[in-house]
Structures are given as C-alpha cells and as structure tokens.
Write an enzyme that holds these catalytic residues in place. Structure first.
Site, PDB file in Angstrom:
ATOM      1  N   HIS A  56      31.942  33.817  62.606  1.00 20.29           N
ATOM      2  CA  HIS A  56      32.802  32.657  62.871  1.00 20.29           C
ATOM      3  C   HIS A  56      32.690  32.331  64.361  1.00 20.29           C
ATOM      4  CE1 HIS A  56      37.161  30.900  62.658  1.00 20.29           C
ATOM      5  NE2 HIS A  56      36.266  29.971  62.400  1.00 20.29           N
ATOM      6  N   CYS A  97      41.749  27.259  68.291  1.00 16.86           N
ATOM      7  CA  CYS A  97      41.874  27.911  69.596  1.00 16.86           C
ATOM      8  C   CYS A  97      40.841  27.396  70.590  1.00 16.86           C
ATOM      9  CB  CYS A  97      41.753  29.424  69.448  1.00 16.86           C
ATOM     10  SG  CYS A  97      43.210  30.218  68.765  1.00 16.86           S
TER      11      CYS A  97
END
Length: 627
Positions: A268, A292
C-alpha cells in the site's frame, strides 16, 4: 404432450441469455468461469467488455438514464454519482479471507477474540454465505465481463484478472482504474488469472425502492478472498474498493499472498520520482494509511528551487528485485481513486488539474453551475451559485454537516496528471532507493528519522500507528495500529508477512533501500501543526536524497537517525518553524509508545511475531531508557 412442449419452451426461454461480445473467443478457463456464474447468478444478458471509447460512452449514457450518475457540465466528460448513505466506505467488518486453517490468515490473538489484523472465514461458512446470496442475484440485469490487467499489459510484473459484475458503475470505474478490454484477453491467452465475482445484490424487479438510484444490499454485504483459488467474491456493496475488485482486493490482499509465494512485495505505497537541481533522479515508495497525504506527496509541487517531483503512482506498489539486485516497482493501477475533501489548489494543484476531465466523482457536493465542491477545496463560490450536498439536499456552510462525504472520491485517469512520470508505465518498473513509512501522529513522533538498518526499518513499519481515517467505518480520531499501512489489506498472517519482509535482507546481491519514517502532522499544544507540509515536504525528501548519496548529516537517537542541526534545507521557508519541538523526543511518550507496541505485538501477533522484530522492540526500549 402440449404441456411437455410448453414446459420445454419455458425452460429454453428462461435459460436464454443474450451475449454482447464473442464468448467463443474467450479462453476455455475464462469461458468456464463466465458460464458457471451465469448459471449461478442468472443475469438476463452478458456483455464482454472491450474497453473501447464507444462502449464507455454507452455505459455512461446507460448510467445517466438510470439516474446513477449526472453529467457535470462545467467540465469535460465528468460525472457525479451519489450512493446510498449506507454504502460509503470499505467495510472491514465484512471483509474476509477464506483459508482452511485460520492461522494462515491471521495470528491467534491472546485470549481469543477478534483479530485486528484481518478476518478469517472457513470454507464451509463461505460456501453457506455464497448459497445465501448469489443464486439468482443478477436476475433482470446484465452481467459484464471485465478482463483487466493490473500493471502495464504484458509487463513481467503485471497480473491479469477477470471481474464479473452487474454494475455498470463498476465497468466505468474499472476502465479508469485498470487496463481493461480486448488487449488484456490477447495478453492472457490460456494463462492464469484472478477470478472476481461481484454483485450489488439487487435482482429485478426490486423489492424495495433504491436510495439515490444506487443499488446495494448493505445487510448482506460480504467481500471474500480465497487466495488458494485466486478468487475474489463481493456481494451487496457497489462502492469503491468493495466493488472495484482490482484495487485493494486484488492489488493488495490477493497480490500480497502471490508475492509471498513468488518472492516479491505487494504494498500500500505511492511511488514518486525525485530529481535534484543537478538533474540526478531517485525513486522512492511511501506507505501511509488512507487519507494521510499519499496522493498529495505523490503529486508534490516542490517549494525548493530546482527540484522536481514526478508521480508513478499514488496508492499501490508492486516491487520485485531484478537480476542486478535493484528493487523495481510498478504502479499496478491505471488511475487515481483519491479522497476529495482536503484536495485543493494549495494542497495538491496537480490533482486539481488532473480531475477536470474524464472523471467520475462519488459523494462530493454539486454546484448549481455544473461543478463539484467539498470541504477544504478553498475556492470561493461565484455569487448566486448554490450547493447541493452528497445527500442530494440544498446545503450551506451554516448547516453544521459536511457538503461532501469525508470519504468522497474522484476516479480519474493517471495519464492525465501533469507530472506523471515518463516511466510510469515502464514494463520493468522503476528502481526504488528509499522506502518511507508515516501516519498522522499529533504528538511525540518527529518530522523524519532514518532506520538504523533493514531489520530496524521492518520494525518501524510493523510499529506504525496513526489516527483513524474516514476511508473505513471507524469513528473518532483514535490512534490505531496500522502496520505498513496494510492493516486492512493483509492477504495472509501478519507474522509471516514480517518474516517475508525480513527475508529480503538474505537475498544475495540485493540492494536494499534505506527506510525512513515521516510525520507531517505533529501539533503544537497551542498553535496547530508544527510543520507547513505540502510543497515544503520536499525539504524532507531533499534530506533523504542526500542521505542516499552519503552527503547529509545525521545523528543517532533512540528512534533512529535524526537530521543534524542545519542539515534540513529551510532556505526560503515561509514562517518560523520550531525545529527543537518538531524533533524533540519525550522519554515518557516513547516509554508509553514501547508499551503500546509491545502490548499490540503480544496480544495480536502473539507467537507469530518474528524473533528479530521482538529484538528490535527490546533495543528501542533500551535506547528510550537511556534518553
């Protein structure tokens, strides 16, 4: 006799399916996969997707006629979808891995209970769940056959999938997010492929009215992965990663298991190319939890003169060592499925430039002049222009609730990005020299530090923690453990995953990337964020770049190597930055951090935790004691 004839005729008619596309041209394995699920799901017709512009226009027209999408007249070929409010995010509680042995999927938590590192389902439970959901689930609908490639078609790093779905929204989105169509079938031949079956779970005629013309069946939602059979089965949700099965389901959960077996990494991670003023270029990969700042970093606009950042991918990296020992990475996706809120001309001008054509927006707000709007867009609305929220209601800033869902998305072609890297579709991938971990940590964690070595870096990834985000069903800003930003996406036992990462150091001739940790989100007790972030993050990448060349100073600390005084380039930085506070290490905070990580490892990973990771935690504890 007449009754027998009528009965036979009825059976013939009810078993008839119209085909769009040549099913005889499919490989025997693909054809068998399609025919078996036609029998199971009983669609009215079958359409084999060719990926053409004509097909795409027809799909979009159909979606518009069904009221599932609306044309956004302000932009070129852009569309808005509003979902049922019950179908807005990944549903981790209903996402499972199916294996014979539970321990192949998740470590056994101390004291039993539900693992935080994935959910297991037995083959018997899965078969029962299938029987409850899929027979006749596509009645009245078309089954679309989507052949797609994760990664450039024909690349040795790419893998192929075939998704069967009854959602034209999924077809339109998969065309953006993957390489889809005839070329994939040609590349597949008689080769292996991942079998993906998806249904919204709403056969026609409907038993209850739809909300926002969005078919879904939230009470019966299930997203299952059967790695031993290279199979993904999804039911009940039409949203994002629950239905675009090439994304998290294939590219992470199934691919991570394939990667373990074949000796590579499915992660990821964003991938970016960084070029310094002297023209030297390096590629880096970075793992942050959703929402994020992955997309913002992948499309960074540097504030340091002479620096250039180019985007290879914003979400997923498949990485494999080549014959020279370089870790090569591809972005297996063809598009960006980015979080809209917070994206603006200030935070990510390149994303804003990317999404003005050929984009499907989901659950953002709509402006009366045919545009889109969301929180953090930082654009004032022209006089007289009104806003309709994602709930299809008139909205104003005084309403007290957001106009766009916090997990609203844009689905847009990667090739449209103004700073797409020239090698983003290179079949052999790009060489990764640095791996970056990070998350939202409002206190205690410094802006950047470098791992002491590969083993310590694996520990840093394993110990990652971050505030929960809107991408899943979690509420509130609790600090959650999210190792490697993969917690929702592991396709197999996390302890075995850590052993797999550690094993990379044992490869003869492997040129291991340096590993770093960043935290753009540290806050002052009184004055908000300590670091300006966004374009100024190039200053941190500059330090990493120079560390890779052995040119930047660093000093050891309890957590890793910190930049030496004056080794961060702050030239031209707007406003004052309190570097002492930004890099301060509070002993009490880190003692608690060690305690929390140890508790997590002990209770969640248990006896599957590799000895080396346990040793790294002990070493951190010793260093913290000496602070």
């Amino acid at each position: 006799f007449l009754c027998l004839i009528l009965s036979s005729l009825f059976n013939l008619l009810t078993s008839f399916h119209s085909y769009s596309g040549d099913i005889s041209a499919l490989s025997p394995a693909v054809r068998e996969f399609v025919e078996a699920n036609v029998t199971l799901c009983q669609p009215d017709s079958i359409h084999i997707c060719d990926g053409s512009d004509e097909e795409n226009r027809a799909i979009l027209t159909q979606l518009e006629e069904q009221g599932m999408i609306k044309k956004l007249t302000k932009y070129e070929n852009c569309w808005l979808a509003r979902t049922d409010p019950r179908d807005v995010a990944r549903v981790e509680s209903k996402t499972v891995i199916v294996t014979e042995d539970q321990k192949d999927t998740v470590p056994t938590p101390v004291g039993g209970g539900v693992s935080q590192l994935g959910r297991w389902m037995s083959p018997e439970e899965f078969d029962k769940a299938m029987t409850q959901r899929f027979p006749g689930c596509m009645k009245g609908r078309t089954m679309y056959v989507i052949p797609y490639s994760m990664g450039p078609v024909g690349s040795p790093l790419s893998k192929i999938g075939v998704e069967l779905t009854d959602s034209p929204y999924v077809v339109a989105s998969m065309r953006v997010m993957t390489r889809m169509g005839k070329s994939v079938l040609s590349a597949l031949g008689n080769g292996e492929f991942v079998r993906c079956l998806h249904s919204v779970g709403c056969p026609l005629p409907l038993k209850k009215p739809l909300v926002n013309n969005w078919p879904c069946n939230p009470e019966q939602t299930l997203i299952a992965h059967i790695p031993d059979r290279r199979q993904i089965v999804s039911f009940g949700s039409g949203y994002g990663g629950n239905s675009l099965l090439g994304k998290k389901c294939f590219a992470l959960r199934i691919a991570s298991r394939i990667a373990k077996e074949e000796g590579w990494l499915a992660e990821h991670m964003l991938i970016l190319g960084v070029t310094n003023p002297a023209g030297e270029k390096k590629y880096m990969a970075a793992a942050f939890p959703s929402a994020c700042g992955k997309t913002n970093l992948a499309m960074l606009c540097p504030t340091l003169p002479g620096w250039k950042v180019e985007c290879v991918g914003d979400d997923i990296a498949w990485m494999k060592f080549d014959n020279q020992g370089n870790l090569r990475a591809i972005n297996p996706e063809n598009g960006f499925f980015g979080v809209a809120p917070g994206t603006s001309a200030k935070t990510n001008p390149n994303a804003m430039a990317t999404i003005v054509k050929n984009t499907v927006f989901t659950n953002v707000a709509e402006t009366s002049d045919g545009g889109v709007y969301w929180e953090g867009m930082d654009q004032s609305l022209p006089e007289g222009v009104t806003v309709t929220s994602w709930k299809n209601k008139a909205w104003s800033s005084e309403d007290g609730e957001p106009c766009a869902h916090p997990n609203s998305r844009f689905c847009t072609p990667a090739g449209q990005c103004p700073i797409i890297d020239p090698l983003w579709e290179s079949p052999e991938g790009v060489p990764i020299e640095a791996i970056i971990f990070g998350g939202r940590r409002p206190e205690g964690v410094p802006l950047v530090y470098e791992a002491f070595n590969w083993q310590h870096g694996v520990f840093v990834g394993a110990a990652m923690r971050s505030e929960a985000t809107a991408a899943a069903e979690h509420k509130g800003k609790v600090i959650m453990h999210d190792p490697f930003a993969m917690r929702p996406f592991f396709g197999y036992n996390f302890g075995q995953y850590l052993s797999h990462w550690l094993s990379m150091a044992d490869r003869p001739g492997a040129k291991l990337p340096k590993i770093f940790h960043v935290n753009w989100f540290r806050k002052s007790p009184t004055a908000g964020f300590l670091w300006p972030g966004f374009g100024d993050n190039i200053r941190v990448l500059d330090w990493m770049f120079r560390r890779l060349n052995g040119e930047a100073g660093a000093m050891p600390s309890a957590v890793g190597y910190l930049p030496c005084h004056n080794s961060l380039n702050l030239q031209g930085l707007q406003g004052k930055v309190d570097l002492d506070e930004l890099f301060s290490l509070n002993q009490e905070f880190w003692q608690q951090e060690v305690q929390d990580v140890r508790k997590y490892f002990t209770t969640q990973v248990n006896d599957d935790l590799p000895n080396e990771v346990a040793r790294q935690l002990d070493l951190l504890q010793q260093r913290v004691k000496q602070m």
